[in-house]
Design a protein around this motif. Structure first.
Motif, PDB file in Angstrom:
ATOM      1  N   ARG A 263       0.816  -1.222   0.000  1.00 10.65           N
ATOM      2  CA  ARG A 263       0.000   0.000   0.000  1.00 10.65           C
ATOM      3  C   ARG A 263       0.845   1.265   0.000  1.00 10.65           C
ATOM      4  N   PHE A 264       2.146   1.109   0.145  1.00 11.05           N
ATOM      5  CA  PHE A 264       3.034   2.256  -0.005  1.00 11.05           C
ATOM      6  C   PHE A 264       4.357   1.769  -0.586  1.00 11.05           C
ATOM      7  N   ALA A 265       5.166   2.707  -1.074  1.00  7.15           N
ATOM      8  CA  ALA A 265       6.416   2.358  -1.737  1.00  7.15           C
ATOM      9  C   ALA A 265       7.517   3.330  -1.326  1.00  7.15           C
ATOM     10  N   LYS A 266       8.743   2.985  -1.710  1.00  4.39           N
ATOM     11  CA  LYS A 266       9.887   3.844  -1.394  1.00  4.39           C
ATOM     12  C   LYS A 266      10.838   3.913  -2.577  1.00  4.39           C
ATOM     13  N   TRP A 267      11.384   5.104  -2.810  1.00  9.72           N
ATOM     14  CA  TRP A 267      12.397   5.340  -3.841  1.00  9.72           C
ATOM     15  C   TRP A 267      13.456   6.243  -3.229  1.00  9.72           C
TER      16      TRP A 267
ATOM     17  N   ALA B 130      13.329  12.229 -11.079  1.00 11.65           N
ATOM     18  CA  ALA B 130      13.028  10.794 -10.941  1.00 11.65           C
ATOM     19  C   ALA B 130      12.117  10.541  -9.750  1.00 11.65           C
ATOM     20  N   LEU B 131      12.364  11.223  -8.644  1.00 11.36           N
ATOM     21  CA  LEU B 131      11.510  11.068  -7.461  1.00 11.36           C
ATOM     22  C   LEU B 131      10.075  11.500  -7.761  1.00 11.36           C
TER      23      LEU B 131
ATOM     24  N   ILE C 292       6.788   7.085  -0.630  1.00 16.56           N
ATOM     25  CA  ILE C 292       7.740   7.718   0.278  1.00 16.56           C
ATOM     26  C   ILE C 292       8.835   8.305  -0.603  1.00 16.56           C
ATOM     27  N   VAL C 293       9.022   9.601  -0.486  1.00 15.46           N
ATOM     28  CA  VAL C 293       9.998  10.334  -1.284  1.00 15.46           C
ATOM     29  C   VAL C 293      11.263  10.493  -0.448  1.00 15.46           C
ATOM     30  N   GLU C 294      12.357   9.853  -0.878  1.00  6.90           N
ATOM     31  CA  GLU C 294      13.569   9.807  -0.059  1.00  6.90           C
ATOM     32  C   GLU C 294      14.766  10.434  -0.779  1.00  6.90           C
ATOM     33  N   PRO C 295      14.991  11.734  -0.595  1.00  3.98           N
ATOM     34  CA  PRO C 295      16.214  12.349  -1.103  1.00  3.98           C
ATOM     35  C   PRO C 295      17.267  12.349   0.006  1.00  3.98           C
ATOM     36  N   GLU C 296      18.256  11.481  -0.083  1.00  5.09           N
ATOM     37  CA  GLU C 296      19.243  11.353   0.997  1.00  5.09           C
ATOM     38  C   GLU C 296      20.530  12.079   0.653  1.00  5.09           C
ATOM     39  N   VAL C 297      20.829  13.113   1.417  1.00  2.75           N
ATOM     40  CA  VAL C 297      22.141  13.752   1.353  1.00  2.75           C
ATOM     41  C   VAL C 297      23.038  12.954   2.292  1.00  2.75           C
ATOM     42  N   LEU C 298      24.033  12.307   1.734  1.00  5.03           N
ATOM     43  CA  LEU C 298      24.833  11.363   2.496  1.00  5.03           C
ATOM     44  C   LEU C 298      25.666  12.036   3.590  1.00  5.03           C
ATOM     45  N   MET C 299      25.858  11.297   4.688  1.00  5.27           N
ATOM     46  CA  MET C 299      26.702  11.757   5.787  1.00  5.27           C
ATOM     47  C   MET C 299      28.184  11.623   5.461  1.00  5.27           C
ATOM     48  N   ASP C 300      28.523  10.754   4.517  1.00  6.08           N
ATOM     49  CA  ASP C 300      29.924  10.465   4.221  1.00  6.08           C
ATOM     50  C   ASP C 300      30.677  11.724   3.789  1.00  6.08           C
TER      51      ASP C 300
ATOM     52  N   ILE D  61       1.675  11.803   0.204  1.00  2.50           N
ATOM     53  CA  ILE D  61       3.056  11.334   0.195  1.00  2.50           C
ATOM     54  C   ILE D  61       3.618  11.401   1.610  1.00  2.50           C
ATOM     55  N   LEU D  62       4.763  10.789   1.820  1.00  3.26           N
ATOM     56  CA  LEU D  62       5.576  11.010   3.009  1.00  3.26           C
ATOM     57  C   LEU D  62       6.975  11.379   2.542  1.00  3.26           C
ATOM     58  N   LEU D  63       7.654  12.223   3.292  1.00  2.00           N
ATOM     59  CA  LEU D  63       9.030  12.605   2.989  1.00  2.00           C
ATOM     60  C   LEU D  63       9.966  11.831   3.913  1.00  2.00           C
TER      61      LEU D  63
END
Length: 340
Positions: free
Chosen positions: A133-137, A159-160, A175-183, A216-218
């Motif tokens: 019922r929900f998805a993630k990218w 793309a998101l 679920i909209v997941e823009p990840e700015v990496l910690m590295d 949506i969820l962020l």
């Protein structure tokens, strides 16, 4: 699309004091997790570990949804019931990871863009029929010398947004997941700058694609110092910077923000979430969690791949979920860790 279905599902996922378990590790990632406890990466071992998490008694009080890998969506409990059915019966919403991983961005060294849009419409129909019922990218933004480029941020935002529109067409909450990496060695100022740029472009793209923001969820990163930075921000500064960034960039129509842990250890991820919810800022959205490693770390070690330690693994997972539930209302403290 059915707007009522999307909005009600999104709000269920961020019900007060509940969060999402990210159990969508790819074959290679779950293989590394299992290898860390000396367990072979076989389909049965992957199924058994996910069964441990999903069947933990009472965890439905703290977990609203589970993001699964495609293999897991078709797997069953030890009693022979589909995971999707077993979770739904307990009031936990099944979800699915639909992206196909980050690939090198053409003409841009050390930058990535997420793949998986080709054929996604048809895949989503199948996932919905299987009970998702929900998805993630997940989009990945790297901070480094001269990066991220505008091209990288814009490509990933597009793309998101395209993914989110396809999900809503299939009556699946994205679920909209823009990840700015910690590295990296960047400081918290640089993280805040890049996170703000990224979120601004993502919401511009979502509007262009006519995505229903109430459906949506962020799932963002926290504004945090790079792992190799000589100056590590305090818990309170991370909370204040993150909230400032979100208030500037996330529309009030979005029902909830479910943070990723991004490589933080389990206790630190809980502490940061707790500090944000303890600021008593008048936010328009729920602040919760969608953790992977930060929810599973203790459970994996306690289980160790041993059948006789199955209950110990479940107890560890239950306690971590309970701690993060408390953090959703700013009620967690280190004393709860000692009690657990």
């Amino acid at each position: 699309m059915n707007q009522d279905t999307l909005t009600s599902t999104a709000r269920e996922l961020v019900a007060p004091a509940k969060g999402i378990l990210a159990a969508d590790e790819s074959f290679s990632t779950i293989g590394k997790r299992l290898a860390s406890i000396g367990v072979e990466n076989t389909e049965e071992n992957r199924r058994s570990y996910r069964d441990l998490l999903f069947s933990t008694p009472g965890v439905e009080a703290y977990i609203s949804g589970v993001i699964m890998f495609e293999e897991t969506l078709g797997q069953r409990t030890s009693e022979g019931k589909l995971f999707t059915e077993a979770l739904t019966e307990r009031g936990i919403i099944p979800g699915i990871k639909v992206d196909l991983g980050a690939k090198p961005l053409a003409l841009h060294n050390n930058e990535l863009v997420t793949s998986g849009l080709d054929g996604l419409r048809e895949r989503l129909v199948g996932f919905r029929e299987q009970g998702a019922r929900f998805a993630k990218w997940r989009a990945v933004i790297t901070i480094g010398d001269g990066i991220p480029s505008e091209a990288c941020i814009v490509a990933n935002a597009h793309a998101l947004a395209h993914y989110a529109a396809l999900c809503q067409e299939a009556e699946i909450v994205p679920i909209v997941e823009p990840e700015v990496l910690m590295d990296g060695g960047h400081d918290i100022d640089r993280c805040e700058q890049v996170t703000s740029r990224t979120l601004g472009e993502v919401f511009t793209a979502l509007r262009r694609h006519d995505v229903l923001l109430e459906g949506i969820l962020l799932k963002p990163n926290m504004v945090i110092s790079g792992t190799e930075s000589a100056s590590q921000a305090s818990i309170s500064e991370v909370a204040e910077r993150t909230m400032r960034c979100l208030l500037r960039n996330v529309p009030a129509a979005v029902p909830g923000i479910v943070f990723l842990s991004g490589g933080q250890d389990d206790v630190l991820a809980t502490a940061h979430l707790n500090a944000m919810n303890g600021l008593h800022v008048d936010t328009p959205w729920e602040l919760s969690f969608s953790y992977g490693r930060a929810l599973q770390q203790g459970a994996l070690k306690a289980w160790g791949g041993k059948p006789e330690q199955f209950a110990a693994g479940q107890k560890a997972f239950f306690q971590r979920a309970k701690a993060n539930s408390a953090a959703c209302s700013g009620r967690w403290d280190q004393g709860l860790e000692k009690t657990a």
